[in-house]
Each structure stands twice: as structure tokens, then as C-alpha cells.
Motif scaffolding. Structure first.
Motif, PDB file in Angstrom:
ATOM      1  N   VAL A 244     -72.208 111.110 -43.406  1.00 41.99           N
ATOM      2  CA  VAL A 244     -72.351 110.872 -44.805  1.00 41.99           C
ATOM      3  C   VAL A 244     -72.111 109.565 -45.179  1.00 41.99           C
ATOM      4  CG1 VAL A 244     -71.828 111.428 -47.089  1.00 41.99           C
ATOM      5  CG2 VAL A 244     -71.861 113.105 -45.187  1.00 41.99           C
ATOM      6  N   PRO A 245     -73.277 108.434 -45.621  1.00 48.01           N
ATOM      7  CA  PRO A 245     -72.889 107.046 -46.126  1.00 48.01           C
ATOM      8  C   PRO A 245     -71.989 107.318 -47.346  1.00 48.01           C
ATOM      9  CG  PRO A 245     -75.004 107.513 -46.511  1.00 48.01           C
ATOM     10  CD  PRO A 245     -74.661 108.947 -45.908  1.00 48.01           C
ATOM     11  N   THR A 246     -71.082 106.209 -47.168  1.00 53.52           N
ATOM     12  CA  THR A 246     -70.171 106.044 -48.358  1.00 53.52           C
ATOM     13  C   THR A 246     -70.933 105.159 -49.481  1.00 53.52           C
ATOM     14  OG1 THR A 246     -68.301 105.857 -46.980  1.00 53.52           O
ATOM     15  CG2 THR A 246     -68.027 105.002 -49.237  1.00 53.52           C
ATOM     16  N   PRO A 247     -71.124 105.461 -50.653  1.00 57.00           N
ATOM     17  CA  PRO A 247     -71.785 104.706 -51.486  1.00 57.00           C
ATOM     18  C   PRO A 247     -70.987 103.509 -51.988  1.00 57.00           C
ATOM     19  CG  PRO A 247     -70.934 106.564 -52.748  1.00 57.00           C
ATOM     20  CD  PRO A 247     -70.751 106.869 -51.160  1.00 57.00           C
ATOM     21  N   TRP A 248     -71.571 102.253 -52.290  1.00 56.31           N
ATOM     22  CA  TRP A 248     -70.812 101.136 -52.755  1.00 56.31           C
ATOM     23  C   TRP A 248     -70.351 101.427 -54.042  1.00 56.31           C
ATOM     24  CZ3 TRP A 248     -72.038  98.603 -57.214  1.00 56.31           C
ATOM     25  CH2 TRP A 248     -73.416  99.034 -57.721  1.00 56.31           C
ATOM     26  N   THR A 249     -70.756 102.283 -54.982  1.00 58.78           N
ATOM     27  CA  THR A 249     -70.483 102.752 -56.271  1.00 58.78           C
ATOM     28  C   THR A 249     -69.067 103.175 -56.257  1.00 58.78           C
ATOM     29  OG1 THR A 249     -71.637 104.963 -56.179  1.00 58.78           O
ATOM     30  CG2 THR A 249     -72.836 102.697 -57.238  1.00 58.78           C
ATOM     31  N   ARG A 250     -68.714 103.734 -55.179  1.00 58.58           N
ATOM     32  CA  ARG A 250     -67.133 104.254 -55.030  1.00 58.58           C
ATOM     33  C   ARG A 250     -66.095 103.149 -55.232  1.00 58.58           C
ATOM     34  NH1 ARG A 250     -64.229 105.386 -49.294  1.00 58.58           N
ATOM     35  NH2 ARG A 250     -62.226 106.064 -50.160  1.00 58.58           N
ATOM     36  N   PHE A 251     -66.595 101.907 -55.006  1.00 61.61           N
ATOM     37  CA  PHE A 251     -65.506 100.623 -55.312  1.00 61.61           C
ATOM     38  C   PHE A 251     -66.125  99.810 -56.245  1.00 61.61           C
ATOM     39  CE2 PHE A 251     -65.815 101.677 -50.796  1.00 61.61           C
ATOM     40  CZ  PHE A 251     -64.415 101.933 -50.372  1.00 61.61           C
ATOM     41  N   SER A 252     -66.831 100.712 -57.471  1.00 66.62           N
ATOM     42  CA  SER A 252     -67.404  99.982 -58.476  1.00 66.62           C
ATOM     43  C   SER A 252     -66.663  99.830 -59.923  1.00 66.62           C
ATOM     44  CB  SER A 252     -68.747 100.297 -58.952  1.00 66.62           C
ATOM     45  OG  SER A 252     -68.666 101.622 -59.331  1.00 66.62           O
ATOM     46  N   GLU A 253     -65.447 100.229 -59.901  1.00 69.36           N
ATOM     47  CA  GLU A 253     -64.676 100.136 -61.044  1.00 69.36           C
ATOM     48  C   GLU A 253     -63.217  99.515 -61.185  1.00 69.36           C
ATOM     49  OE1 GLU A 253     -64.157 104.141 -62.387  1.00 69.36           O
ATOM     50  OE2 GLU A 253     -66.302 104.538 -62.470  1.00 69.36           O
TER      51      GLU A 253
ATOM     52  N   ALA B 131     -77.613  97.695 -47.620  1.00 62.94           N
ATOM     53  CA  ALA B 131     -77.654  98.017 -46.286  1.00 62.94           C
ATOM     54  C   ALA B 131     -76.848  97.132 -45.305  1.00 62.94           C
ATOM     55  CB  ALA B 131     -79.127  98.014 -45.972  1.00 62.94           C
ATOM     56  N   SER B 132     -76.285  96.140 -45.602  1.00 63.26           N
ATOM     57  CA  SER B 132     -75.270  95.156 -45.000  1.00 63.26           C
ATOM     58  C   SER B 132     -74.132  95.964 -44.607  1.00 63.26           C
ATOM     59  CB  SER B 132     -74.783  93.938 -45.742  1.00 63.26           C
ATOM     60  OG  SER B 132     -74.021  94.420 -46.835  1.00 63.26           O
ATOM     61  N   ALA B 133     -73.216  95.384 -43.814  1.00 55.97           N
ATOM     62  CA  ALA B 133     -71.729  95.923 -43.539  1.00 55.97           C
ATOM     63  C   ALA B 133     -70.657  95.751 -44.267  1.00 55.97           C
ATOM     64  CB  ALA B 133     -71.614  95.445 -42.096  1.00 55.97           C
TER      65      ALA B 133
ATOM     66  N   VAL C 155     -62.543  85.132 -59.771  1.00 56.57           N
ATOM     67  CA  VAL C 155     -63.303  84.875 -58.310  1.00 56.57           C
ATOM     68  C   VAL C 155     -64.368  85.854 -57.917  1.00 56.57           C
ATOM     69  CG1 VAL C 155     -62.306  84.882 -56.002  1.00 56.57           C
ATOM     70  CG2 VAL C 155     -60.839  84.185 -57.935  1.00 56.57           C
ATOM     71  N   VAL C 156     -65.403  85.221 -57.606  1.00 56.69           N
ATOM     72  CA  VAL C 156     -66.472  86.275 -57.135  1.00 56.69           C
ATOM     73  C   VAL C 156     -66.830  85.774 -55.483  1.00 56.69           C
ATOM     74  CG1 VAL C 156     -68.856  86.684 -57.447  1.00 56.69           C
ATOM     75  CG2 VAL C 156     -67.501  85.987 -59.495  1.00 56.69           C
ATOM     76  N   LEU C 157     -67.086  86.800 -54.827  1.00 58.73           N
ATOM     77  CA  LEU C 157     -67.358  86.767 -53.626  1.00 58.73           C
ATOM     78  C   LEU C 157     -68.877  87.303 -53.342  1.00 58.73           C
ATOM     79  CD1 LEU C 157     -67.095  86.290 -50.603  1.00 58.73           C
ATOM     80  CD2 LEU C 157     -66.123  88.643 -50.318  1.00 58.73           C
ATOM     81  N   VAL C 158     -69.801  86.622 -52.878  1.00 59.36           N
ATOM     82  CA  VAL C 158     -71.108  87.140 -52.821  1.00 59.36           C
ATOM     83  C   VAL C 158     -71.556  87.635 -51.514  1.00 59.36           C
ATOM     84  CG1 VAL C 158     -73.704  86.616 -53.236  1.00 59.36           C
ATOM     85  CG2 VAL C 158     -72.039  85.517 -54.687  1.00 59.36           C
ATOM     86  N   TYR C 159     -71.518  88.833 -51.231  1.00 59.15           N
ATOM     87  CA  TYR C 159     -71.986  89.364 -49.943  1.00 59.15           C
ATOM     88  C   TYR C 159     -72.994  89.935 -49.803  1.00 59.15           C
ATOM     89  CZ  TYR C 159     -70.665  91.690 -45.614  1.00 59.15           C
ATOM     90  OH  TYR C 159     -70.604  92.228 -44.431  1.00 59.15           O
ATOM     91  N   PRO C 160     -74.182  89.912 -48.548  1.00 64.21           N
ATOM     92  CA  PRO C 160     -73.616  89.343 -47.400  1.00 64.21           C
ATOM     93  C   PRO C 160     -74.121  87.856 -47.537  1.00 64.21           C
ATOM     94  CG  PRO C 160     -75.302  90.677 -47.255  1.00 64.21           C
ATOM     95  CD  PRO C 160     -75.016  90.905 -48.391  1.00 64.21           C
ATOM     96  N   ASP C 161     -75.154  87.543 -48.619  1.00 59.86           N
ATOM     97  CA  ASP C 161     -75.470  86.050 -48.514  1.00 59.86           C
ATOM     98  C   ASP C 161     -76.192  85.721 -49.839  1.00 59.86           C
ATOM     99  OD1 ASP C 161     -78.315  87.137 -46.670  1.00 59.86           O
ATOM    100  OD2 ASP C 161     -78.489  87.199 -48.875  1.00 59.86           O
TER     101      ASP C 161
END
Length: 121
Positions: free
Chosen positions: A53-62, A76-78, A107-113
Motif C-alpha cells: 500500500v503506497p504511502t500518500p505524500w499528503t500524510r506529511f502535508s500539514e 513518483a520519486s523516492a 526554508v524551502v527544499l525542492v525535491y526531486p528537481d
């Protein structure tokens, strides 16, 4: 032949060296593909393996604006490995795909590119 091991809850767990010791004593005998444990039984039917079951990125969105913002440009990145690493070392962060939300943070980190293909000018 006795196999060195430990007794845990009625089971004898053989050490990893046991197959090597057996092979060294009898080089002409092929290596065993299984090790029987007398008196130990398993389930009556095959146990199905559940699909991942893939983890949705929205789990970390708050989170608050004081957190590190990760602007996710490719879902789709890692990204999950990075999220677990940041959690492990205690860095508060949130993940978003909205650049307007990301730039509200210090501070903003753009991932993966970051490129013209992933973000508009």
C-alpha cells in the motif's frame, strides 16, 4: 548430528553456521534445502501476501509555517525515504505541491528537481 542453537518458546533456531558445518563434515552430500523442526507445525493453508500500500505524500502535508517546506515536483520519486530520514533526525517539515504554500516558509527544499519541465516560470 546436533545443531547449535537457542531454545525460544519451544523452537530451536539453528545458527547460520550450521549449514556450513554440515557441508564441511560431508562434502559429497548436497546441501539441504530445508531444515525440519520436529513438533513444529505451520498454518493449514498458504498465507497470502498482501499487496503493498503506497504511502500518500499528503500524510506529511500539514504543519506550521515554521517547518521546512518540501516542494514535491514528482510524486513518483523516492520522497518517502527523505521524509523518514527527516523524521528520524527530528526535523519538522511538511510536503506540498503548491509553490505558493511552500514560499510562505523560511526554508524551502525542492525535491526531486527544479526545472522548466516541473515548474512554470
Amino acid at each position: 548430528m546436533s545443531v547449535p542453537g537457542r531454545r525460544l518458546g519451544g523452537l530451536v533456531l539453528a545458527l547460520a553456521a550450521a549449514p556450513l558445518a554440515a557441508r564441511a563434515q560431508s562434502p559429497s552430500r548436497p546441501p539441504a534445502t530445508s531444515w525440519p523442526f520436529r513438533g513444529v507445525t505451520g498454518p493449514d493453508s498458504a498465507t497470502p501476501i498482501a499487496p503493498p500500500v503506497p504511502t500518500p505524500w499528503t500524510r506529511f502535508s500539514e504543519g506550521a509555517d515554521s517547518r521546512l517546506a518540501i516542494l514535491l515536483t514528482d510524486t513518483a520519486s523516492a520522497w518517502l525515504g527523505m521524509a523518514h530520514a527527516l523524521e528520524t533526525i527530528g526535523v519538522p517539515f511538511l510536503i506540498t505541491q503548491d509553490w505558493r504554500e511552500a514560499v510562505r516558509h523560511r526554508v524551502v527544499l525542492v525535491y526531486p528537481d527544479v526545472s522548466g519541465a516541473t515548474l512554470s516560470p
